[in-house]
Scaffold this motif. Sequence first.
Motif: not given
Length: 118
Positions: A57-58, A64, A66, A88, A98, A100, A108, A110, A112
Amino acid sequence: MSDYDVRQVVLSTDDLDASIAFYTETLGMKLKFRDGAHYAQLDGGSISLALATPVDHPIPGKIAVGVKTADVDAAAAAVAENGGAIIKEAYNDAHERRAVVYDNQGNGIVFYSPLPRD
């Protein structure tokens, strides 16, 4: 048209088997794929519902979103420049690039982009 395409919602789980069973048996969602004991993706209609343990999990313990984009680095930088935070920095994993981030309210995201296949 925006370069950002919301593709999935990632939920946290400590028990992947139990979570898969809940969503497939209780809600009738179809399992799209499973990646070991730490990640699975279910067919949520227009978006996928991802289930991830803390290993994959991010942002463990959080929900989160995506978001697929052509330029992960630029997306993360734009968030940081406009009141969000990079959790991140952009990196390549086995399948995608990706990053984060938190938006300006602490949600959150992500970003990608699939890596080219050889």
